[in-house]
Design a protein around this motif. Structure first.
Motif, PDB file in Angstrom:
ATOM      1  N   ASN A  89      44.583  41.391  34.528  1.00 11.57           N
ATOM      2  CA  ASN A  89      44.806  42.578  35.341  1.00 11.57           C
ATOM      3  C   ASN A  89      46.256  43.034  35.368  1.00 11.57           C
ATOM      4  N   LEU A 105      49.965  41.029  41.959  1.00 12.91           N
ATOM      5  CA  LEU A 105      48.750  41.824  42.167  1.00 12.91           C
ATOM      6  C   LEU A 105      48.552  42.154  43.643  1.00 12.91           C
ATOM      7  N   PRO A 117      42.453  41.943  42.623  1.00 17.60           N
ATOM      8  CA  PRO A 117      41.487  41.217  41.793  1.00 17.60           C
ATOM      9  C   PRO A 117      41.850  39.753  41.648  1.00 17.60           C
TER      10      PRO A 117
END
Length: 570
Positions: A105, A167, A99
């Motif tokens: 996140n 991420l 993302p």
């Protein structure tokens, strides 16, 4: 290439309910195919539907969003009609997601390593000590140095770029068949961006992982994608081989995107000529202002040619060491010296962690230096004792920050946001302040009707214009832009850069422009300071740095600009 698509989207319709009956169509009749090992890039401005299309593949649409029609075939099975359990089984193991926003996140209460380990355990990749070892390997692959120590840290101890890398490590944890990368490198500097994307390319070729790359950077799309899909207002308006579309765009919208792409447009002579015209006019306006300041006792400063002089600036932070009780001195800025000429723009560029934002905070007197000093128009900003002197300095130097979503109070109307600094500094009557707000909105090309609206009702580009209007409210001489356009899509980014250039020419502003994006430097800057590991490695004019870089590190930064070598003709 395998003749059977890994993912096939047919005539997809995605809508959002805004009321009991009202349906807003976000994706309208989209069709595309992705084959194993293929990388496709979906490009378009904010609101074009590119992220909505990607999120519909893994059923991550917001509560009011749903697929209204069409098919999403993954390995031949229509997953748009699959039950929740079947979709959950695909996530992570077969379809990975990177993302865009790392802040929302990553769990702020969990160590980064634990969060990546959770992805490994959930997808039956590894457990226990084997999972801990794999976490470190994934962080190293994603470009994080000292990965073993970083795995024990929390997200707030990471920079924005480091969080994005975490991420990426999480998205690749289980080696999915399809990786959906939603602006995966928008928060990263060009060299780390290149490292990450090189790694994705390697996985694509060696493991057959397909990549759906969502990006607003056409240069990046042209270099990294086999196939380009251009979206506009929910529709796919152009699709085909990436280089062919960039060389010969057919749709008017695609032509606009190509014309405004900074990583491509920055190579053109026209941008150099336009910048020279702005500089000449801005320097002349600034000289007139300096003359007024030199003969005024009320102004903060002396009207010098070098409006900001940084001398031997050093900032040392004390960090936690390898053991909880150990403390380590970390020199974030190490003996930095440069100057900003009145009416011009100096860009400070470098990788994440190079110290450029720390320099900006010390220039703004938001962070005390360990040693050295910052002179604003001949005055040492850290030596100011009285509140009145500090207020005068605040009026002359104003910041524009990176994130237009976070830099405006969501509970303040646009009028209140822009009027607040005027009220704080006791400038004018209520009626005069309202007139000033109207004038500022006009300067940044926003209608006065937005005054009663709130930040949540505006687009990212509109919010950044409001942030610029607020920065100009007190008629400063210097505006410090800290990654002011990095969060914006290509068309809005071009608009903001043009706006900054126009305002500089009109008002004689001096800019200190902090950025990791070298593609925009030639469009906005006159001088460049290149930083690495807290030190200045090169300082020269834009023409000298781009045409004849002296240091290997500078050449490395320039070589990493995506799309810089693409020739589009006249």
């Amino acid at each position: 290439m395998n003749e059977t698509p890994l993912l096939e989207i047919k005539d997809l319709q995605v809508g959002f309910r805004t009321g009991k009956k009202t349906i807003l169509t976000a994706v309208d009749g989209a069709s595309l195919s992705i084959f194993p090992g293929q990388t496709i890039a979906i490009v378009g401005e904010s609101g074009s539907g590119k992220s909505t299309l990607a999120h519909s593949v893994i059923d991550l649409l917001p509560g009011s969003g749903h697929v209204m029609g069409g098919q999403i075939l993954f390995e031949g099975h229509d997953i748009s009609q699959a039950d929740r359990k079947a979709v959950l089984a695909l996530r992570g193991s077969s379809i990975g997601l990177v993302p865009q926003d790392p802040m929302s996140n990553l769990n702020p209460l969990w160590r980064v390593g634990r969060q990546i380990k959770e992805a490994l355990v959930a997808n039956d990749v590894a457990t226990g000590a084997e999972a801990d070892k794999r976490v470190v390997e994934l962080l190293e692959e994603a470009g994080l140095p000292d990965a073993e120590r970083r795995a024990r840290q929390y997200p707030h101890e990471f920079s924005g770029g480091m969080r994005q890398r975490a991420l990426i490590a999480m998205g690749l944890a289980s080696r999915p068949k399809l990786l959906i990368a939603d602006e995966p490198t928008s928060a990263l500097d060009v060299t780390v961006q290149k490292q990450i994307l090189d790694h994705l390319d390697q996985l694509t070729s060696t493991l057959g992982i397909a990549v759906m790359l969502i990006t607003h950077d056409l240069g990046l799309a042209a270099e990294r994608a086999d196939h380009l899909v251009v979206m506009y207002r929910g529709k796919i308006v152009e699709s085909g081989p990436a280089r062919e579309i960039l060389q010969d765009p057919q749709h008017p919208y695609t032509k606009r995107l190509v014309a405004k792409a900074p990583s491509i447009a920055s190579q053109r002579l026209s941008s150099v000529r336009a910048r020279a015209e702005v500089r000449e006019q801005a320097v002349q306006t600034a000289a007139e202002i300096a003359e007024e300041i030199a003969h005024s006792e009320s102004e903060f400063g002396e009207g010098r040619d070098d409006i900001i002089v940084v001398e031997n600036l050093t900032k040392v932070f004390t960090l936690r060491g390898a053991k909880p009780w150990q403390k380590v001195d970390f020199p974030a800025v190490d003996d930095v010296s440069f100057s900003l000429r009145r009416g011009t723009t100096t860009a400070i560029v470098g990788e994440s962690g190079s110290g450029k934002s720390t320099v900006a905070r010390m220039v703004l007197d938001l962070l005390p230096p360990t040693s050295g000093r910052v002179l604003f128009d001949g005055r040492d900003v850290s030596g100011l004792q009285s509140k009145a002197e500090r207020l005068k300095l605040r009026r002359q130097m104003q910041p524009v920050f990176q994130n237009p979503y976070a830099s405006l109070d969501p509970l303040y109307s646009i009028y209140q946001s822009i009027e607040e600094p005027l009220r704080t500094h006791d400038v004018g009557t209520k009626k005069e302040r309202e007139a000033r707000v109207r004038d500022l909105l006009d300067k940044v090309s926003l209608p006065t009707t937005v005054m009663s609206r709130y930040p949540g009702e505006l687009s990212g580009g509109q919010r950044q214009r409001v942030a610029i209007a607020r920065a100009l409210a007190l008629e400063p001489e210097v505006v410090i832009c800290d990654e002011a356009v990095s969060a914006l899509d290509v068309l809005v980014q071009a608009q903001i850069l043009e706006l900054l250039n126009d305002l500089q020419a009109e008002l004689g502003l001096s800019y200190l422009f902090i950025t990791h994006d070298l593609a925009v430097v030639r469009q906005i800057a006159d001088d460049v300071v290149v930083m690495q590991n807290g030190k200045i490695v090169e300082a020269a004019t834009v023409a000298q740095v781009f045409d004849d870089p002296q240091k290997d590190y500078t050449r490395k930064l320039l070589d990493a600009i995506p799309g810089a070598s693409i020739e589009l003709g006249a």
